[in-house]
Design a protein around this motif. Structure first.
Motif, PDB file in Angstrom:
ATOM      1  N   ILE A   3       0.833  -1.206   0.000  1.00 15.26           N
ATOM      2  CA  ILE A   3       0.000   0.000   0.000  1.00 15.26           C
ATOM      3  C   ILE A   3       0.864   1.252   0.000  1.00 15.26           C
ATOM      4  CG2 ILE A   3      -1.764   1.294   1.251  1.00 15.26           C
ATOM      5  CD1 ILE A   3      -2.655  -1.359   2.498  1.00 15.26           C
ATOM      6  N   GLU A   4       1.888   1.256   0.830  1.00 19.65           N
ATOM      7  CA  GLU A   4       2.710   2.455   1.000  1.00 19.65           C
ATOM      8  C   GLU A   4       3.509   2.792  -0.256  1.00 19.65           C
ATOM      9  OE1 GLU A   4       5.863   4.400   4.190  1.00 19.65           O
ATOM     10  OE2 GLU A   4       5.381   2.272   4.305  1.00 19.65           O
ATOM     11  N   HIS A   5       4.092   1.789  -0.876  1.00 24.47           N
ATOM     12  CA  HIS A   5       5.036   2.059  -1.967  1.00 24.47           C
ATOM     13  C   HIS A   5       4.482   1.770  -3.355  1.00 24.47           C
ATOM     14  CE1 HIS A   5       8.148   2.702   1.023  1.00 24.47           C
ATOM     15  NE2 HIS A   5       7.770   1.589   1.609  1.00 24.47           N
ATOM     16  N   GLY A   6       3.404   1.007  -3.445  1.00 25.78           N
ATOM     17  CA  GLY A   6       2.829   0.693  -4.734  1.00 25.78           C
ATOM     18  C   GLY A   6       3.346  -0.608  -5.310  1.00 25.78           C
ATOM     19  N   PHE A   7       2.580  -1.170  -6.223  1.00 27.94           N
ATOM     20  CA  PHE A   7       2.917  -2.470  -6.800  1.00 27.94           C
ATOM     21  C   PHE A   7       4.195  -2.431  -7.630  1.00 27.94           C
ATOM     22  CE2 PHE A   7      -1.649  -2.809  -6.029  1.00 27.94           C
ATOM     23  CZ  PHE A   7      -1.741  -4.053  -5.426  1.00 27.94           C
ATOM     24  N   ALA A   8       4.484  -1.304  -8.270  1.00 24.15           N
ATOM     25  CA  ALA A   8       5.630  -1.226  -9.177  1.00 24.15           C
ATOM     26  C   ALA A   8       6.931  -0.891  -8.464  1.00 24.15           C
ATOM     27  CB  ALA A   8       5.358  -0.205 -10.279  1.00 24.15           C
ATOM     28  N   SER A   9       6.858  -0.542  -7.190  1.00 24.98           N
ATOM     29  CA  SER A   9       8.055  -0.120  -6.473  1.00 24.98           C
ATOM     30  C   SER A   9       8.912  -1.315  -6.074  1.00 24.98           C
ATOM     31  CB  SER A   9       7.659   0.645  -5.203  1.00 24.98           C
ATOM     32  OG  SER A   9       7.056  -0.247  -4.275  1.00 24.98           O
ATOM     33  N   GLU A  10      10.177  -1.047  -5.775  1.00 18.32           N
ATOM     34  CA  GLU A  10      11.070  -2.113  -5.315  1.00 18.32           C
ATOM     35  C   GLU A  10      10.555  -2.733  -4.021  1.00 18.32           C
ATOM     36  OE1 GLU A  10      15.703  -2.668  -3.766  1.00 18.32           O
ATOM     37  OE2 GLU A  10      15.092  -0.831  -4.796  1.00 18.32           O
ATOM     38  N   GLN A  11      10.103  -1.862  -3.095  1.00 16.31           N
ATOM     39  CA  GLN A  11       9.616  -2.369  -1.799  1.00 16.31           C
ATOM     40  C   GLN A  11       8.332  -3.172  -1.977  1.00 16.31           C
ATOM     41  OE1 GLN A  11      10.437   0.769  -2.545  1.00 16.31           O
ATOM     42  NE2 GLN A  11      11.294   1.885  -0.768  1.00 16.31           N
ATOM     43  N   GLY A  12       7.429  -2.680  -2.855  1.00 11.11           N
ATOM     44  CA  GLY A  12       6.191  -3.401  -3.092  1.00 11.11           C
ATOM     45  C   GLY A  12       6.436  -4.765  -3.710  1.00 11.11           C
ATOM     46  N   ARG A  13       7.336  -4.818  -4.690  1.00 10.72           N
ATOM     47  CA  ARG A  13       7.659  -6.100  -5.321  1.00 10.72           C
ATOM     48  C   ARG A  13       8.301  -7.064  -4.318  1.00 10.72           C
ATOM     49  NH1 ARG A  13       9.475  -2.649  -9.468  1.00 10.72           N
ATOM     50  NH2 ARG A  13      11.647  -3.047  -8.866  1.00 10.72           N
ATOM     51  N   GLU A  14       9.161  -6.532  -3.462  1.00 15.78           N
ATOM     52  CA  GLU A  14       9.804  -7.384  -2.469  1.00 15.78           C
ATOM     53  C   GLU A  14       8.778  -7.955  -1.498  1.00 15.78           C
ATOM     54  OE1 GLU A  14      13.686  -7.335   0.501  1.00 15.78           O
ATOM     55  OE2 GLU A  14      12.730  -5.438  -0.028  1.00 15.78           O
ATOM     56  N   ALA A  15       7.814  -7.133  -1.088  1.00 19.13           N
ATOM     57  CA  ALA A  15       6.784  -7.596  -0.161  1.00 19.13           C
ATOM     58  C   ALA A  15       5.934  -8.699  -0.798  1.00 19.13           C
ATOM     59  CB  ALA A  15       5.902  -6.427   0.271  1.00 19.13           C
ATOM     60  N   ILE A  16       5.541  -8.506  -2.055  1.00 16.11           N
ATOM     61  CA  ILE A  16       4.741  -9.527  -2.730  1.00 16.11           C
ATOM     62  C   ILE A  16       5.552 -10.794  -2.939  1.00 16.11           C
ATOM     63  CG2 ILE A  16       3.556 -10.083  -4.887  1.00 16.11           C
ATOM     64  CD1 ILE A  16       2.796  -7.087  -5.054  1.00 16.11           C
ATOM     65  N   ARG A  17       6.821 -10.647  -3.291  1.00 16.22           N
ATOM     66  CA  ARG A  17       7.689 -11.808  -3.458  1.00 16.22           C
ATOM     67  C   ARG A  17       7.800 -12.590  -2.146  1.00 16.22           C
ATOM     68  NH1 ARG A  17      11.291  -9.356  -5.955  1.00 16.22           N
ATOM     69  NH2 ARG A  17      12.618  -8.708  -4.219  1.00 16.22           N
ATOM     70  N   ARG A  18       7.952 -11.865  -1.033  1.00 15.18           N
ATOM     71  CA  ARG A  18       8.052 -12.519   0.281  1.00 15.18           C
ATOM     72  C   ARG A  18       6.751 -13.268   0.595  1.00 15.18           C
ATOM     73  NH1 ARG A  18       9.309 -14.772   4.338  1.00 15.18           N
ATOM     74  NH2 ARG A  18       9.974 -16.063   2.628  1.00 15.18           N
ATOM     75  N   MET A  19       5.626 -12.648   0.317  1.00 17.41           N
ATOM     76  CA  MET A  19       4.330 -13.283   0.558  1.00 17.41           C
ATOM     77  C   MET A  19       4.171 -14.530  -0.300  1.00 17.41           C
ATOM     78  SD  MET A  19       0.542 -11.573   0.158  1.00 17.41           S
ATOM     79  CE  MET A  19       0.830 -11.187  -1.584  1.00 17.41           C
ATOM     80  N   ASN A  20       4.498 -14.433  -1.585  1.00 16.11           N
ATOM     81  CA  ASN A  20       4.359 -15.587  -2.476  1.00 16.11           C
ATOM     82  C   ASN A  20       5.310 -16.716  -2.092  1.00 16.11           C
ATOM     83  OD1 ASN A  20       2.335 -14.375  -3.967  1.00 16.11           O
ATOM     84  ND2 ASN A  20       3.735 -13.533  -5.504  1.00 16.11           N
ATOM     85  N   GLN A  21       6.505 -16.379  -1.626  1.00 19.44           N
ATOM     86  CA  GLN A  21       7.445 -17.412  -1.190  1.00 19.44           C
ATOM     87  C   GLN A  21       6.877 -18.215  -0.024  1.00 19.44           C
ATOM     88  OE1 GLN A  21      10.860 -14.989  -0.322  1.00 19.44           O
ATOM     89  NE2 GLN A  21      11.719 -15.163  -2.385  1.00 19.44           N
ATOM     90  N   MET A  22       6.240 -17.531   0.909  1.00 19.95           N
ATOM     91  CA  MET A  22       5.650 -18.242   2.044  1.00 19.95           C
ATOM     92  C   MET A  22       4.481 -19.116   1.600  1.00 19.95           C
ATOM     93  SD  MET A  22       5.757 -15.536   5.216  1.00 19.95           S
ATOM     94  CE  MET A  22       5.033 -14.151   4.321  1.00 19.95           C
ATOM     95  N   HIS A  23       3.636 -18.584   0.728  1.00 19.29           N
ATOM     96  CA  HIS A  23       2.465 -19.335   0.285  1.00 19.29           C
ATOM     97  C   HIS A  23       2.845 -20.585  -0.498  1.00 19.29           C
ATOM     98  CE1 HIS A  23      -0.247 -15.507   0.547  1.00 19.29           C
ATOM     99  NE2 HIS A  23      -0.088 -16.109   1.714  1.00 19.29           N
ATOM    100  N   ARG A  24       3.921 -20.507  -1.265  1.00 19.19           N
ATOM    101  CA  ARG A  24       4.301 -21.634  -2.118  1.00 19.19           C
ATOM    102  C   ARG A  24       4.732 -22.861  -1.313  1.00 19.19           C
ATOM    103  NH1 ARG A  24       6.413 -17.727  -5.857  1.00 19.19           N
ATOM    104  NH2 ARG A  24       8.472 -17.815  -4.858  1.00 19.19           N
ATOM    105  N   ARG A  25       5.022 -22.671  -0.052  1.00 13.56           N
ATOM    106  CA  ARG A  25       5.436 -23.801   0.787  1.00 13.56           C
ATOM    107  C   ARG A  25       4.262 -24.707   1.147  1.00 13.56           C
ATOM    108  NH1 ARG A  25       8.217 -21.014   5.737  1.00 13.56           N
ATOM    109  NH2 ARG A  25       8.281 -23.189   6.448  1.00 13.56           N
ATOM    110  N   TYR A  26       3.043 -24.271   0.872  1.00 11.81           N
ATOM    111  CA  TYR A  26       1.869 -25.022   1.283  1.00 11.81           C
ATOM    112  C   TYR A  26       0.960 -25.295   0.088  1.00 11.81           C
ATOM    113  CZ  TYR A  26       3.588 -23.147   5.686  1.00 11.81           C
ATOM    114  OH  TYR A  26       4.395 -22.807   6.737  1.00 11.81           O
TER     115      TYR A  26
END
Length: 312
Positions: A81-104
């Motif tokens: 929300i803070e940095h937007g989907f296209a930002s480095e921080q936003g992409r990193e947050a989504i990547r971190r979330m997807n990495q956790m989800h992929r374990r299950y």
């Protein structure tokens, strides 16, 4: 600045292209407390789906480390929300979330249901308890925001309208809500966590108040007895009264992020900072080592907060 100036600004924005900024204004300026509470209850609803509740109980993360899992979820979602989907921080947050989800082994349908709770529950909460309801612009912007999040999660069949999200949520709950020991364990841990944010003498009352805010299908899915009807009416009336009192307050001039609240408290090094890439859960042999240059927290660097929403 007048009470409805933020709403006027929202109405000048395009919810089809500027949905992130609209969602920021709503979440940080107009309804910060309501957004935090409603999203907490949105995620809580998902535990009543046995497949989800059982999985979360099996990991132990939402029962043994409920505070940290809450913090991780809040901070990861807030970074987008803070940095937007296209930002480095936003992409990193989504990547971190997807990495956790992929374990299950989580189905696309369950992911879509969780996404639907984030779209639908806050609107219903504000309809019932907010100082004003969401405007049509905010409804559409919220819908588009979570549609974009779903796209970044790689989901298929993401609804296009609020009404489709609402229908998905209601149909999924009718089909799947049910009692499960694991879901009940996660629910108990979550209610205990919510109560822990208040002084010890009032914690039992806060837990009971939370139960009074649950609709009957949700409460019954967890196996909780119905609170006394008079108490339930009193709690809900108190919530509506709070909304009317908030309406009389001046508009918020500075943003209030979830990480600035007292609910986020367990992440190592907080409140002085954190790294987005170090949030969440990791495989045991791949856990990151804390390092310097953390992401700044408002308490550490007040000047980092502007009086208007940050641009993507």
């Amino acid at each position: 600045m007048q009470r409805y100036d933020w709403l006027k600004r929202i109405q000048r924005l395009d919810p089809e292209t500027e949905f992130t900024e609209i969602y920021r204004i709503s979440s940080w300026y107009e309804f910060p407390w309501d957004t935090t509470q409603s999203l907490s209850f949105a995620l809580y609803r998902t535990y009543a789906v046995p497949g989800i509740g059982r999985l979360l109980a099996r990991t132990g993360e939402f029962t043994l480390r409920a505070q940290k899992r809450y913090d991780d979820t809040v901070l990861i979602l807030e970074a987008v929300i803070e940095h937007g989907f296209a930002s480095e921080q936003g992409r990193e947050a989504i990547r971190r979330m997807n990495q956790m989800h992929r374990r299950y082994d989580i189905s696309n349908d369950d992911f879509l249901y969780v996404l639907a709770t984030f779209v639908v529950v806050p609107k219903r909460w504000l309809d019932d308890y907010g100082w004003r309801p969401y405007s049509p612009h905010e409804v559409r912007a919220t819908t588009n925001y979570y549609r974009e999040l779903g796209r970044h999660m790689g989901l298929s069949g993401v609804p296009e309208t609020f009404e489709e999200f609402e229908r998905l949520l209601d149909d999924h709950e009718r089909a799947h809500f049910g009692f499960d020991e694991g879901g009940r364990e996660v629910s108990d841990a979550t209610l205990g966590l919510m109560a822990s944010w208040y002084p010890t003498p009032v914690r039992p009352a806060m837990r009971t108040s939370s139960l009074c805010l649950l609709d009957d299908p949700l409460r019954e899915a967890f196996g909780y007895p119905a609170p006394p009807a008079a108490l339930r009416r009193a709690v809900r009336a108190g919530m509506r009264l709070r909304g009317r009192l908030v309406r009389l307050l001046p508009p918020r001039r500075r943003p209030h992020l979830a990480r600035d609240g007292r609910q986020v408290r367990s992440y190592p090094g907080y409140p002085y900072g954190y790294r987005i890439g170090e949030l969440g859960t990791f495989e045991k042999d791949g856990a990151p080592k804390p390092s310097g240059c953390p992401f700044p927290h408002a308490a550490a660097r007040p000047e980092a907060r502007s009086e208007t929403p940050a641009e993507d």
